[in-house]
Write a protein that holds these residues in place. Structure first.
Motif, PDB file in Angstrom:
ATOM      1  N   TYR A  14       0.718  -0.616  -0.329  1.00  0.00           N
ATOM      2  CA  TYR A  14      -0.037   0.002  -0.051  1.00  0.00           C
ATOM      3  C   TYR A  14       1.145   1.284   0.192  1.00  0.00           C
ATOM      4  O   TYR A  14       1.714   1.465   0.542  1.00  0.00           O
ATOM      5  N   MET A  16       1.342   4.547   1.869  1.00  0.00           N
ATOM      6  CA  MET A  16       0.672   5.485   2.401  1.00  0.00           C
ATOM      7  C   MET A  16       1.373   7.136   2.679  1.00  0.00           C
ATOM      8  O   MET A  16       3.010   6.879   2.653  1.00  0.00           O
ATOM      9  N   LEU A  21       3.925   0.626   2.069  1.00  0.00           N
ATOM     10  CA  LEU A  21       4.181  -0.183   3.151  1.00  0.00           C
ATOM     11  C   LEU A  21       4.170  -1.182   2.103  1.00  0.00           C
ATOM     12  O   LEU A  21       2.730  -2.048   1.703  1.00  0.00           O
ATOM     13  N   VAL A  23       3.377  -5.497   2.310  1.00  0.00           N
ATOM     14  CA  VAL A  23       2.134  -5.955   3.865  1.00  0.00           C
ATOM     15  C   VAL A  23       2.856  -7.324   3.355  1.00  0.00           C
ATOM     16  O   VAL A  23       3.048  -7.760   4.610  1.00  0.00           O
ATOM     17  N   PRO A  42       1.693 -11.981  14.048  1.00  0.00           N
ATOM     18  CA  PRO A  42       1.515 -10.625  14.658  1.00  0.00           C
ATOM     19  C   PRO A  42       0.155  -9.440  14.381  1.00  0.00           C
ATOM     20  O   PRO A  42      -0.140 -10.652  13.683  1.00  0.00           O
ATOM     21  N   SER A  43      -0.486  -8.856  14.837  1.00  0.00           N
ATOM     22  CA  SER A  43      -1.418  -8.079  14.640  1.00  0.00           C
ATOM     23  C   SER A  43      -0.880  -7.324  13.154  1.00  0.00           C
ATOM     24  O   SER A  43       0.783  -6.881  13.537  1.00  0.00           O
ATOM     25  N   GLY A  44      -1.259  -7.135  12.157  1.00  0.00           N
ATOM     26  CA  GLY A  44      -0.982  -6.825  11.177  1.00  0.00           C
ATOM     27  C   GLY A  44       0.109  -7.116  10.354  1.00  0.00           C
ATOM     28  O   GLY A  44       0.598  -6.418   9.438  1.00  0.00           O
ATOM     29  N   SER A  45      -0.243  -8.601  10.406  1.00  0.00           N
ATOM     30  CA  SER A  45       1.052  -9.130  10.368  1.00  0.00           C
ATOM     31  C   SER A  45       0.472  -9.745   7.906  1.00  0.00           C
ATOM     32  O   SER A  45       1.684  -9.771   7.160  1.00  0.00           O
ATOM     33  N   GLY A  46      -0.542  -8.910   8.045  1.00  0.00           N
ATOM     34  CA  GLY A  46      -0.523  -9.378   6.869  1.00  0.00           C
ATOM     35  C   GLY A  46      -1.525 -11.288   6.709  1.00  0.00           C
ATOM     36  O   GLY A  46      -1.952 -11.401   4.726  1.00  0.00           O
ATOM     37  N   LYS A  47      -2.245 -11.152   7.177  1.00  0.00           N
ATOM     38  CA  LYS A  47      -3.275 -12.681   7.273  1.00  0.00           C
ATOM     39  C   LYS A  47      -4.706 -12.562   6.674  1.00  0.00           C
ATOM     40  O   LYS A  47      -4.882 -12.818   5.947  1.00  0.00           O
ATOM     41  N   SER A  48      -5.315 -11.272   7.025  1.00  0.00           N
ATOM     42  CA  SER A  48      -6.068 -10.777   6.476  1.00  0.00           C
ATOM     43  C   SER A  48      -6.511 -10.689   4.682  1.00  0.00           C
ATOM     44  O   SER A  48      -6.702 -11.163   4.266  1.00  0.00           O
ATOM     45  N   THR A  49      -4.898  -9.697   4.852  1.00  0.00           N
ATOM     46  CA  THR A  49      -4.232  -9.310   3.311  1.00  0.00           C
ATOM     47  C   THR A  49      -4.568 -10.844   2.387  1.00  0.00           C
ATOM     48  O   THR A  49      -5.121 -10.579   1.559  1.00  0.00           O
ATOM     49  N   GLU A 170     -10.314 -15.336  11.575  1.00  0.00           N
ATOM     50  CA  GLU A 170     -10.487 -14.421  12.945  1.00  0.00           C
ATOM     51  C   GLU A 170     -12.130 -15.495  13.451  1.00  0.00           C
ATOM     52  O   GLU A 170     -13.213 -14.187  13.970  1.00  0.00           O
TER      53      GLU A 170
ATOM     54  N   ARG B 433     -15.462  -2.449   6.150  1.00  0.00           N
ATOM     55  CA  ARG B 433     -15.285  -1.762   7.415  1.00  0.00           C
ATOM     56  C   ARG B 433     -15.869  -0.707   7.558  1.00  0.00           C
ATOM     57  O   ARG B 433     -15.827  -0.742   9.214  1.00  0.00           O
TER      58      ARG B 433
HETATM   59  N1  ATP Z   1      -6.719  -0.580   2.646  1.00  0.00           N
HETATM   60  C1  ATP Z   1      -4.790  -0.193   2.974  1.00  0.00           C
HETATM   61  N2  ATP Z   1      -4.401   0.608   2.970  1.00  0.00           N
HETATM   62  C2  ATP Z   1      -3.758   0.447   3.517  1.00  0.00           C
HETATM   63  N3  ATP Z   1      -3.157  -0.071   4.608  1.00  0.00           N
HETATM   64  C3  ATP Z   1      -3.776  -1.365   4.716  1.00  0.00           C
HETATM   65  C4  ATP Z   1      -4.618  -1.527   3.803  1.00  0.00           C
HETATM   66  N4  ATP Z   1      -5.553  -2.925   4.697  1.00  0.00           N
HETATM   67  C5  ATP Z   1      -4.203  -2.841   5.043  1.00  0.00           C
HETATM   68  N5  ATP Z   1      -3.365  -2.262   5.400  1.00  0.00           N
HETATM   69  C6  ATP Z   1      -2.288  -2.719   6.551  1.00  0.00           C
HETATM   70  O1  ATP Z   1      -2.093  -3.942   5.942  1.00  0.00           O
HETATM   71  C7  ATP Z   1      -1.169  -4.786   7.337  1.00  0.00           C
HETATM   72  C8  ATP Z   1      -1.741  -5.998   7.165  1.00  0.00           C
HETATM   73  O2  ATP Z   1      -3.018  -5.651   7.596  1.00  0.00           O
HETATM   74  P1  ATP Z   1      -3.778  -7.427   7.479  1.00  0.00           P
HETATM   75  O3  ATP Z   1      -5.740  -6.544   7.654  1.00  0.00           O
HETATM   76  O4  ATP Z   1      -3.752  -8.105   6.573  1.00  0.00           O
HETATM   77  O5  ATP Z   1      -3.726  -7.909   9.475  1.00  0.00           O
HETATM   78  P2  ATP Z   1      -3.810  -9.093  10.207  1.00  0.00           P
HETATM   79  O6  ATP Z   1      -2.316  -9.846   9.971  1.00  0.00           O
HETATM   80  O7  ATP Z   1      -5.400  -9.220   9.784  1.00  0.00           O
HETATM   81  O8  ATP Z   1      -4.338  -8.663  10.920  1.00  0.00           O
HETATM   82  P3  ATP Z   1      -5.214  -8.460  12.335  1.00  0.00           P
HETATM   83  O9  ATP Z   1      -4.117  -8.978  13.435  1.00  0.00           O
HETATM   84  O10 ATP Z   1      -5.059  -7.152  13.822  1.00  0.00           O
HETATM   85  O11 ATP Z   1      -6.308  -9.135  12.076  1.00  0.00           O
HETATM   86  C9  ATP Z   1      -1.213  -3.435   8.274  1.00  0.00           C
HETATM   87  O12 ATP Z   1      -1.052  -2.718   9.029  1.00  0.00           O
HETATM   88  C10 ATP Z   1      -2.803  -2.751   7.386  1.00  0.00           C
HETATM   89  O13 ATP Z   1      -2.916  -1.363   8.635  1.00  0.00           O
END
Ligand code: ATP
Ligand code: MG
Lengths: 231, 435
Positions: A14, A16, A21, A23, A42-49, A170, B433
């Motif tokens: 992304y 930013m 950034l 991911v 960990p949170s923000g590691s990119g799992k959801s992505t 999750e 979201r």
């Molecule tokens: N649309 C977006 N624009 C900018 N950054 C994004 C966007 N979507 C996600 N991110 C960033 O990408 C990174 C990974 O996000 P993601 O939701 O995949 O993490 P996650 O592993 O699922 O975290 P969690 O455990 O908190 O759900 C995060 O730092 C988030 O801020």
């Protein structure tokens, strides 16, 4: 046997505030049919992505996703919607039910968009709700259901199209541990019936109890792959 | 997605926003009502004018009058020389002078008093002008008279006869009373003439024929020869002078050209066609202006719909995300919202159409009532009341109703395009979201 999904050198970044950034920084993995793969990190590691890209809700910056050999990058938005409708079942942490619709109508949604006739839809939705243990709450609205019950509706909705891959982000994150265990039990039972799952969680206990394989993501890369307790 | 499921989804979405739906479609109701009423008023007025003008004579006839010379006290007239000149005009097929019998007092048929107005015409040209004798023949001398198509029934009504008089009238006798014409210069002192009751003479005229229905005026007039009319009017001169003559163009299309040429020769002209043409343009303008007014209200209504759709799409952002996640395509989302916008338009259009139909009905009744009361007040009698009850000022033809519905739905659809496209293009992840 062909794998359900193959991910090759997947990258997602992304921009930013002018700064890129990163991911996902080159993730490769394959999901075999009948498997339960847990993604931890960990949170923000990119799992959801990662899950969203595999499910066709998001597009990668680079790399390839092959769904049963078919490249998602080659699909236009309409084809991608079709792919989500027929091949993917999404389960979210926050359930994501349409509040104005009954449990049955929510479960029917993917079939409605697929143009399945009303009678067949009702029949299949009832069966799916029955299989998730909510056969008696068919005409209830989400506000009339508990969190665990809502997640059962969401799971019924995800399996209604007999998808090749269930993506659960999750799924127990919003539930207390007892209810979470019930949902995990439901997932395990569906997996025993042959359904393939990819589940993100940051809860080690969840992963160990259900996964055949646990993939650890750190800083957008796969750091470690473990054999889970279920295999 | 099946059309039935699409409409069910649209319907249930609209049911969730009843109040907003009512308020938004109110704009369309007002817009549709104004457009329909305005257009229907235009149609009604135009039809009334056309009906009235239809009574004024065939489309090829041009009434020619001498031009007034300013300052002159004399009533100008047209003589035989003028008639020859008019006959020479291009596209003029024939010219006919006519003389009203001004001195007719009353007529009597079978001892009952009846009303009669008569006109002298050249009988050799009468049929050439398109008037047809249905029964009998045309007059050949001063003692014969031919009746317009409606005269038998008018005489029967007025005289209190119950049976059809056509057979009795044919070959029958009318005793017509004339006032002695007051010839200028005779008697000398005007105040003396005023005191005297005019002298009367009675003539027996034989009805020799009845005309086929033509226009309203001809149907209710009786015709005698020119010589008879001049004699009744007390004109003892060889120089015939007509207050006006009728020129007949060879086709309705040439009427305008004939009128132009006659005006260039210094005559005044007047024709049903040119009047109608003028009216038509006027009404086209009126209808256009009225339609534009309605159009502006529709434009405002469209903005209202667009606003409502934008708001409801914003509120349902998360729902759109969910639908996309479970497999809805952008096109399907677009159809849902376009359908909602069109449905708001259609609902407003339907209510507006029903509202216009009832308003038009009430307005027609009120106006007809006013005309009827006025007509009775003026002793104009049953005939006027009869026409008044047939007169509709707001006419809503089926095409206008269909147009109103299609237009209202179309306005809704157009207003929904931008919001629906935005909904269709929403990023599902961002939408999910959304709180
Ligand atoms: N649309 C977006 N624009 C900018 N950054 C994004 C966007 N979507 C996600 N991110 C960033 O990408 C990174 C990974 O996000 P993601 O939701 O995949 O993490 P996650 O592993 O699922 O975290 P969690 O455990 O908190 O759900 C995060 O730092 C988030 O801020
Ligand atoms: Mg996440």
């Amino acid at each position: 046997m062909d794998c359900v999904t193959e991910v090759i050198d997947l990258k997602k970044q992304y921009i930013m505030g002018g700064q890129p950034l990163e991911v996902l920084r080159g993730v490769s993995l394959a999901v075999e049919p009948g498997e339960v793969v847990c993604v931890m990190g960990p949170s923000g590691s990119g799992k959801s992505t990662l899950l969203n890209i595999i499910g066709g809700l998001d597009r990668p910056s680079a790399g390839t996703v092959l769904a049963q050999g078919e490249d998602l990058a080659q699909m236009d938005d309409e084809r991608l919607a079709d792919y989500r409708r027929h091949k993917i079942g999404f389960v979210f942490q926050s359930f994501n039910l349409v509040p104005s619709m009954t449990a049955r109508q929510n479960v029917e949604l993917p079939l409605t968009f697929a143009g399945v006739p009303a009678e067949e839809r009702a029949q299949r939705a009832a069966a799916a709700l029955e299989s998730t243990g909510l056969g008696h709450r068919i005409e209830h609205r989400p506000t009339e259901l508990s969190g665990g019950e809502q997640q059962r509706v969401a799971i019924a909705r995800a399996v209604i199209n007999e998808p090749t891959l269930m993506l659960a982000d999750e799924p127990t994150g919003n539930l207390d541990s007892a209810t979470g265990r019930e949902i995990l039990g439901l997932i395990r039972q569906m997996n025993e019936d042959g359904r393939t799952f990819m589940i993100s969680t940051h809860d080690r206990g969840v992963a160990e109890s259900i996964a055949h394989r646990i993939i650890h993501i750190v800083d957008g890369m796969i750091a470690e792959v473990e054999i889970g307790g279920a295999s | 997605m099946r059309p039935r499921d699409l409409s069910a989804l649209i319907f249930s979405n609209l049911r969730r926003m009843k109040l907003r739906l009512a308020l938004t479609s109110m704009g369309v109701v007002i817009g549709t009502t104004s457009i329909v009423l305005m257009v229907s008023l235009g149609i009604g007025l135009q039809r009334n004018i056309e009906q009235e003008l239809g009574g004024m004579g065939p489309a090829t006839h041009v009434t020619v009058m001498p031009a007034f010379t300013p300052g002159s006290m004399e009533m100008p007239t047209l003589d035989s020389q003028a008639i020859s000149e008019i006959e020479e005009v291009t596209n003029v097929e024939a010219v006919m002078g006519q003389v009203w019998v001004e001195t007719m007092g009353r007529a009597e048929f079978q001892r009952r008093d009846v009303h009669l107005s008569a006109m002298g015409v050249p009988m050799d040209k009468f049929e050439q002008f398109g008037y047809v004798v249905e029964r009998g023949r045309l007059p050949r001398n001063e003692n014969e008279i031919v009746l317009g198509a409606r005269m038998p029934s008018m005489i029967a009504d007025e005289g209190g006869f119950r049976e059809d008089l056509t057979e009795d009238l044919l070959g029958g006798r009318l005793n017509v009373t004339f006032f002695e014409p007051v010839t200028e210069g005779a008697g000398g002192r005007p105040d003396e003439a005023e005191l005297d009751l005019p002298a009367e003479t009675t003539r027996r005229l034989t009805v020799v024929g009845i005309l086929a229905p033509a226009d309203m005026q001809v149907d209710s007039t009786a015709f005698v020869t020119i010589d008879a009319a001049l004699e009744f009017n007390g004109v003892r001169s060889n120089r015939i002078a007509f207050p006006n003559v009728i020129a007949m163009a060879d086709s309705p299309a040439n009427v305008a050209a004939v009128e132009e040429e006659l005006r260039a020769l210094g005559y005044e002209t007047f024709s049903a066609s040119s009047l109608q043409e003028g009216m038509r343009v006027t009404f086209l303008i009126i209808q256009g202006v009225l339609g534009a007014l309605g159009g502006i209200s529709m434009l405002v209504a469209a903005l209202g719909i667009a606003n409502t759709m934008t708001m409801s799409i914003f509120e349902r952002t998360r729902e759109i995300g969910i639908m996309k996640a479970v497999g809805a395509s952008g096109n399907q989302i677009k159809k849902v919202f376009l359908g909602e916008a069109a449905a708001i338009g259609l609902l407003g259009g339907t209510v507006g159409l029903l509202f216009s139909i009832s308003t038009a009905a009430v307005a027609n009744l009120v106006v007809q009532g006013l005309i009827a009361t006025e007509a009775v007040g003026q002793q104009a009698g049953a005939a006027a009341v009869g026409t008044a009850t047939q007169t509709a000022f707001f006419i809503i033809p089926v095409w206008l109703g269909v147009f109103a519905l299609v237009f209202a739905a179309g306005v809704g659809l157009l207003a929904g395009i931008l919001p629906a496209m935005r909904a269709a293009n929403l990023d599902p992840l961002i939408a999910l979201r959304h709180e």
